[in-house]
Design a protein around this motif. Structure first.
Motif, mmCIF file in Angstrom:
data_model
loop_
_atom_site.group_PDB
_atom_site.id
_atom_site.type_symbol
_atom_site.label_atom_id
_atom_site.label_comp_id
_atom_site.label_asym_id
_atom_site.label_seq_id
_atom_site.Cartn_x
_atom_site.Cartn_y
_atom_site.Cartn_z
ATOM 1 N N MET A 163 0.948 -1.067 0.069
ATOM 2 C CA MET A 163 0.064 -0.005 0.087
ATOM 3 C C MET A 163 0.780 1.342 0.002
ATOM 4 S SD MET A 163 -3.187 -0.164 2.520
ATOM 5 C CE MET A 163 -4.065 -1.730 2.589
ATOM 6 N N SER A 164 0.337 2.005 -0.880
ATOM 7 C CA SER A 164 1.265 3.437 -0.761
ATOM 8 C C SER A 164 1.167 4.180 0.600
ATOM 9 C CB SER A 164 0.777 4.307 -1.843
ATOM 10 O OG SER A 164 -0.584 5.010 -1.588
ATOM 11 N N THR A 165 1.719 5.068 0.990
ATOM 12 C CA THR A 165 1.770 5.780 2.379
ATOM 13 C C THR A 165 0.559 6.602 2.545
ATOM 14 O OG1 THR A 165 4.190 5.902 2.379
ATOM 15 C CG2 THR A 165 2.819 7.237 3.946
ATOM 16 N N GLY A 166 -0.046 7.087 1.509
ATOM 17 C CA GLY A 166 -1.216 8.036 1.464
ATOM 18 C C GLY A 166 -2.560 7.126 1.795
ATOM 19 N N LEU A 167 -2.489 5.891 0.975
ATOM 20 C CA LEU A 167 -3.529 4.978 1.191
ATOM 21 C C LEU A 167 -3.695 4.580 2.671
ATOM 22 C CD1 LEU A 167 -6.026 3.579 -0.129
ATOM 23 C CD2 LEU A 167 -4.480 1.864 -0.988
ATOM 24 N N VAL A 168 -2.515 4.056 3.188
ATOM 25 C CA VAL A 168 -2.500 3.785 4.679
ATOM 26 C C VAL A 168 -3.096 4.723 5.288
ATOM 27 C CG1 VAL A 168 -1.012 3.056 6.540
ATOM 28 C CG2 VAL A 168 -0.480 2.331 4.226
ATOM 29 N N GLU A 169 -2.766 6.125 5.376
ATOM 30 C CA GLU A 169 -3.082 7.279 6.251
ATOM 31 C C GLU A 169 -4.721 7.403 5.855
ATOM 32 O OE1 GLU A 169 -0.685 10.405 5.003
ATOM 33 O OE2 GLU A 169 1.061 9.539 5.939
ATOM 34 N N GLN A 170 -5.236 7.137 4.731
ATOM 35 C CA GLN A 170 -6.693 7.304 4.429
ATOM 36 C C GLN A 170 -7.547 6.267 5.113
ATOM 37 O OE1 GLN A 170 -7.338 7.540 0.382
ATOM 38 N NE2 GLN A 170 -6.105 9.257 -0.034
ATOM 39 N N VAL A 171 -6.959 5.020 5.555
ATOM 40 C CA VAL A 171 -7.762 3.625 5.644
ATOM 41 C C VAL A 171 -8.004 3.914 7.328
ATOM 42 C CG1 VAL A 171 -7.849 1.283 5.876
ATOM 43 C CG2 VAL A 171 -7.174 2.573 3.753
ATOM 44 N N ALA A 198 -20.175 8.235 4.003
ATOM 45 C CA ALA A 198 -19.607 8.480 2.742
ATOM 46 C C ALA A 198 -18.209 8.437 3.014
ATOM 47 C CB ALA A 198 -19.900 9.983 2.550
ATOM 48 N N ARG A 199 -17.561 8.613 4.085
ATOM 49 C CA ARG A 199 -16.088 8.557 4.293
ATOM 50 C C ARG A 199 -15.758 7.095 4.055
ATOM 51 N NH1 ARG A 199 -13.191 7.947 9.460
ATOM 52 N NH2 ARG A 199 -11.342 8.184 9.050
ATOM 53 N N ALA A 200 -16.597 6.294 4.576
ATOM 54 C CA ALA A 200 -16.350 4.836 4.527
ATOM 55 C C ALA A 200 -16.289 4.328 3.009
ATOM 56 C CB ALA A 200 -17.332 3.845 5.386
ATOM 57 N N VAL A 201 -17.247 4.883 2.374
ATOM 58 C CA VAL A 201 -17.406 4.646 0.820
ATOM 59 C C VAL A 201 -16.206 4.930 -0.004
ATOM 60 C CG1 VAL A 201 -18.750 4.876 -1.161
ATOM 61 C CG2 VAL A 201 -19.798 4.475 0.980
ATOM 62 N N ALA A 202 -15.751 6.128 0.448
ATOM 63 C CA ALA A 202 -14.593 6.857 -0.204
ATOM 64 C C ALA A 202 -13.442 5.985 -0.203
ATOM 65 C CB ALA A 202 -14.239 8.300 0.199
ATOM 66 N N GLN A 203 -13.345 5.332 1.384
ATOM 67 C CA GLN A 203 -11.899 4.780 1.576
ATOM 68 C C GLN A 203 -12.038 3.385 0.846
ATOM 69 O OE1 GLN A 203 -11.299 4.011 5.768
ATOM 70 N NE2 GLN A 203 -11.629 5.973 6.264
ATOM 71 N N LEU A 204 -13.271 2.945 0.751
ATOM 72 C CA LEU A 204 -13.445 1.588 0.091
ATOM 73 C C LEU A 204 -13.046 1.694 -1.467
ATOM 74 C CD1 LEU A 204 -14.219 -1.395 -0.031
ATOM 75 C CD2 LEU A 204 -16.699 -0.843 -0.301
ATOM 76 N N SER A 231 -10.972 3.936 -2.630
ATOM 77 C CA SER A 231 -9.528 4.126 -2.810
ATOM 78 C C SER A 231 -8.868 2.813 -2.849
ATOM 79 C CB SER A 231 -9.228 4.929 -1.839
ATOM 80 O OG SER A 231 -8.007 5.357 -1.533
ATOM 81 N N VAL A 232 -9.411 2.123 -1.795
ATOM 82 C CA VAL A 232 -8.629 0.692 -1.714
ATOM 83 C C VAL A 232 -8.969 -0.078 -2.875
ATOM 84 C CG1 VAL A 232 -8.670 -1.413 -0.251
ATOM 85 C CG2 VAL A 232 -8.624 0.867 0.919
ATOM 86 N N GLY A 233 -10.125 -0.274 -3.320
ATOM 87 C CA GLY A 233 -10.426 -0.829 -4.355
ATOM 88 C C GLY A 233 -9.501 -0.307 -5.733
ATOM 89 N N ALA A 234 -9.540 1.096 -5.966
ATOM 90 C CA ALA A 234 -8.772 1.422 -7.104
ATOM 91 C C ALA A 234 -7.114 1.063 -7.117
ATOM 92 C CB ALA A 234 -8.812 2.931 -6.990
ATOM 93 N N ALA A 235 -6.705 0.948 -5.664
ATOM 94 C CA ALA A 235 -5.353 0.710 -5.614
ATOM 95 C C ALA A 235 -5.238 -0.848 -5.795
ATOM 96 C CB ALA A 235 -4.913 1.007 -3.974
ATOM 97 N N TRP A 236 -6.089 -1.667 -5.386
ATOM 98 C CA TRP A 236 -5.913 -3.148 -5.621
ATOM 99 C C TRP A 236 -6.117 -3.463 -7.184
ATOM 100 C CZ3 TRP A 236 -3.613 -6.838 -3.577
ATOM 101 C CH2 TRP A 236 -3.325 -6.804 -2.250
ATOM 102 N N ASP A 237 -6.972 -2.743 -8.010
ATOM 103 C CA ASP A 237 -7.449 -2.884 -9.238
ATOM 104 C C ASP A 237 -5.763 -2.422 -9.978
ATOM 105 O OD1 ASP A 237 -9.564 -3.450 -9.068
ATOM 106 O OD2 ASP A 237 -10.551 -1.401 -9.499
#
Length: 116
Positions: free
Chosen positions: A1-9, A83-89, A91-97
């Motif tokens: 995971m990128s550092t930015g993504l880790v901070e967002q989750v 909405a925050r949870a949906v945004a995190q999901l 983001s995580v989905g895009a990173a895994w894609d």
């Protein structure tokens, strides 16, 4: 995971959502608008006490907000936190894609190298 993504989750948020009983409770609250531990327990295969504990978890992470209603509390989904949870999901989905596309490219390049 990128550092930015880790901070967002938010691990606490996702731990709360990870439980199927709590997800069902969120579904019921979203459909019905609000509910108490008593009204939710009538629609769930768990006791009122178990529902109250699950609502406590959801409340701690901000997914629901409680309002006093007589001797009980009336719970409602917090739209902003959902909405925050949906945004995190997303983001995580895009990173895994992106990761899966990279793995596919690597596998294809290895396969192509073997056939050449």
């Amino acid at each position: 995971m990128s550092t930015g993504l880790v901070e967002q989750v938010d691990d606490d948020l996702w731990s709360a959502i990870g439980d199927p009983t709590r997800r069902r409770m969120l579904d019921l609250l979203l459909v019905e608008g609000d509910g108490t531990a008593t009204t939710l327990s009538q629609r769930m295969p768990v006791t009122r006490q178990a529902v109250a504990k699950h609502l406590g978890v959801l409340d701690r992470v901000g997914l629901v907000r409680a309002t006093p209603a007589g001797r009980e509390k009336r719970y409602r989904v917090d739209d902003a936190q959902l909405a925050r949870a949906v945004a995190q999901l997303s983001s995580v989905g895009a990173a895994w894609d992106a990761r899966l596309r990279r793995i596919k490219r690597i596998a294809e390049s290895i396969q192509n190298a073997r056939t050449d």
